[in-house]
Scaffold this motif. Structure first.
Motif, mmCIF file in Angstrom:
data_model
loop_
_atom_site.group_PDB
_atom_site.id
_atom_site.type_symbol
_atom_site.label_atom_id
_atom_site.label_comp_id
_atom_site.label_asym_id
_atom_site.label_seq_id
_atom_site.Cartn_x
_atom_site.Cartn_y
_atom_site.Cartn_z
ATOM 1 N N LEU A 1 0.847 -1.189 0.000
ATOM 2 C CA LEU A 1 0.000 0.000 0.000
ATOM 3 C C LEU A 1 0.880 1.236 0.000
ATOM 4 O O LEU A 1 2.006 1.212 0.511
ATOM 5 N N THR A 2 0.325 2.312 -0.536
ATOM 6 C CA THR A 2 1.018 3.591 -0.394
ATOM 7 C C THR A 2 0.910 4.019 1.064
ATOM 8 O O THR A 2 0.093 3.490 1.833
ATOM 9 N N ASP A 3 1.720 4.973 1.446
ATOM 10 C CA ASP A 3 1.639 5.482 2.820
ATOM 11 C C ASP A 3 0.243 6.020 3.113
ATOM 12 O O ASP A 3 -0.306 5.811 4.200
ATOM 13 N N GLU A 4 -0.347 6.698 2.128
ATOM 14 C CA GLU A 4 -1.686 7.265 2.300
ATOM 15 C C GLU A 4 -2.727 6.160 2.481
ATOM 16 O O GLU A 4 -3.603 6.266 3.342
ATOM 17 N N GLN A 5 -2.638 5.106 1.678
ATOM 18 C CA GLN A 5 -3.583 3.997 1.794
ATOM 19 C C GLN A 5 -3.429 3.293 3.146
ATOM 20 O O GLN A 5 -4.413 2.956 3.794
ATOM 21 N N ASP A 6 -2.187 3.077 3.562
ATOM 22 C CA ASP A 6 -1.934 2.434 4.850
ATOM 23 C C ASP A 6 -2.498 3.271 5.995
ATOM 24 O O ASP A 6 -3.129 2.732 6.912
ATOM 25 N N ALA A 7 -2.296 4.575 5.920
ATOM 26 C CA ALA A 7 -2.822 5.462 6.957
ATOM 27 C C ALA A 7 -4.347 5.406 6.989
ATOM 28 O O ALA A 7 -4.954 5.415 8.072
ATOM 29 N N PHE A 8 -4.971 5.313 5.837
ATOM 30 C CA PHE A 8 -6.430 5.227 5.772
ATOM 31 C C PHE A 8 -6.927 3.937 6.423
ATOM 32 O O PHE A 8 -7.869 3.943 7.211
ATOM 33 N N VAL A 9 -6.278 2.822 6.104
ATOM 34 C CA VAL A 9 -6.668 1.547 6.707
ATOM 35 C C VAL A 9 -6.508 1.625 8.222
ATOM 36 O O VAL A 9 -7.401 1.216 8.975
ATOM 37 N N GLU A 10 -5.398 2.141 8.675
ATOM 38 C CA GLU A 10 -5.183 2.294 10.122
ATOM 39 C C GLU A 10 -6.259 3.175 10.750
ATOM 40 O O GLU A 10 -6.763 2.885 11.838
ATOM 41 N N GLU A 11 -6.627 4.230 10.062
ATOM 42 C CA GLU A 11 -7.639 5.162 10.572
ATOM 43 C C GLU A 11 -8.996 4.481 10.734
ATOM 44 O O GLU A 11 -9.654 4.639 11.759
ATOM 45 N N VAL A 12 -9.431 3.714 9.726
ATOM 46 C CA VAL A 12 -10.751 3.084 9.819
ATOM 47 C C VAL A 12 -10.762 1.971 10.862
ATOM 48 O O VAL A 12 -11.785 1.734 11.514
ATOM 49 N N VAL A 13 -9.617 1.317 11.054
ATOM 50 C CA VAL A 13 -9.530 0.298 12.109
ATOM 51 C C VAL A 13 -9.559 0.974 13.472
ATOM 52 O O VAL A 13 -10.316 0.571 14.368
ATOM 53 N N ARG A 14 -8.783 2.032 13.642
ATOM 54 C CA ARG A 14 -8.759 2.772 14.912
ATOM 55 C C ARG A 14 -10.128 3.351 15.249
ATOM 56 O O ARG A 14 -10.511 3.405 16.413
ATOM 57 N N ALA A 15 -10.871 3.745 14.206
ATOM 58 C CA ALA A 15 -12.203 4.335 14.419
ATOM 59 C C ALA A 15 -13.242 3.266 14.765
ATOM 60 O O ALA A 15 -14.393 3.584 15.049
ATOM 61 N N GLY A 16 -12.843 1.996 14.711
ATOM 62 C CA GLY A 16 -13.755 0.922 15.064
ATOM 63 C C GLY A 16 -14.664 0.470 13.936
ATOM 64 O O GLY A 16 -15.608 -0.289 14.162
ATOM 65 N N LYS A 17 -14.383 0.922 12.732
ATOM 66 C CA LYS A 17 -15.220 0.522 11.599
ATOM 67 C C LYS A 17 -14.915 -0.908 11.162
ATOM 68 O O LYS A 17 -15.758 -1.558 10.553
ATOM 69 N N TYR A 18 -13.715 -1.376 11.468
ATOM 70 C CA TYR A 18 -13.294 -2.740 11.157
ATOM 71 C C TYR A 18 -12.511 -3.269 12.348
ATOM 72 O O TYR A 18 -11.869 -2.505 13.063
ATOM 73 N N GLU A 19 -12.545 -4.586 12.513
ATOM 74 C CA GLU A 19 -11.802 -5.217 13.607
ATOM 75 C C GLU A 19 -10.294 -5.135 13.374
ATOM 76 O O GLU A 19 -9.527 -4.947 14.312
ATOM 77 N N ASP A 20 -9.893 -5.300 12.109
ATOM 78 C CA ASP A 20 -8.466 -5.268 11.785
ATOM 79 C C ASP A 20 -8.286 -4.918 10.313
ATOM 80 O O ASP A 20 -9.255 -4.786 9.563
ATOM 81 N N ALA A 21 -7.026 -4.799 9.900
ATOM 82 C CA ALA A 21 -6.720 -4.411 8.522
ATOM 83 C C ALA A 21 -7.215 -5.455 7.524
ATOM 84 O O ALA A 21 -7.670 -5.104 6.431
ATOM 85 N N SER A 22 -7.163 -6.731 7.883
ATOM 86 C CA SER A 22 -7.624 -7.771 6.965
ATOM 87 C C SER A 22 -9.106 -7.619 6.666
ATOM 88 O O SER A 22 -9.530 -7.772 5.515
ATOM 89 N N GLU A 23 -9.884 -7.320 7.680
ATOM 90 C CA GLU A 23 -11.328 -7.120 7.463
ATOM 91 C C GLU A 23 -11.568 -5.920 6.554
ATOM 92 O O GLU A 23 -12.417 -5.967 5.653
ATOM 93 N N ALA A 24 -10.810 -4.848 6.760
ATOM 94 C CA ALA A 24 -10.953 -3.659 5.914
ATOM 95 C C ALA A 24 -10.586 -3.977 4.469
ATOM 96 O O ALA A 24 -11.280 -3.569 3.531
ATOM 97 N N MET A 25 -9.522 -4.743 4.278
ATOM 98 C CA MET A 25 -9.099 -5.085 2.923
ATOM 99 C C MET A 25 -10.099 -6.025 2.245
ATOM 100 O O MET A 25 -10.363 -5.897 1.061
ATOM 101 N N ARG A 26 -10.689 -6.967 3.007
ATOM 102 C CA ARG A 26 -11.702 -7.842 2.418
ATOM 103 C C ARG A 26 -12.906 -7.024 1.958
ATOM 104 O O ARG A 26 -13.473 -7.264 0.896
#
Length: 89
Positions: A8-33
């Motif tokens: 992932l680009t740094d921006e994409q990685d930061a976005f995934v981390e943000e949505v996981v931290r916000a509780g929208k997903y349990e982890d990065a794998s769930e967000a990517m699925r």
């Protein structure tokens, strides 16, 4: 479940981390699925749109072949296009 390494680009990685931290997903794998499901849906929708466009194009070509069309004089073309674009249609 298969494991894939993705880059992932740094921006994409930061976005995934943000949505996981916000509780929208349990982890990065769930967000990517979920992202892959969205991609699958978009590709399916694009294929349906393309199929519809092909069907409409073929109907137009068939109409031309069968003489089912209206000729528009160049002088009347603007008026015909304005009629097509009018919101009252």
């Amino acid at each position: 479940m298969p494991v894939r390494n993705i880059h992932l680009t740094d921006e994409q990685d930061a976005f995934v981390e943000e949505v996981v931290r916000a509780g929208k997903y349990e982890d990065a794998s769930e967000a990517m699925r979920d992202a892959v499901r969205g991609l699958q849906h978009r590709i399916q929708a694009d294929e349906l749109k393309l199929d519809l466009l092909r069907t409409q194009l073929q109907a137009g070509l068939d109409a031309l072949d069968n003489g089912r069309f209206t000729e528009v004089d160049d002088a009347d073309l603007d008026a015909a296009l304005d009629d097509l674009a009018s919101p009252t249609r």
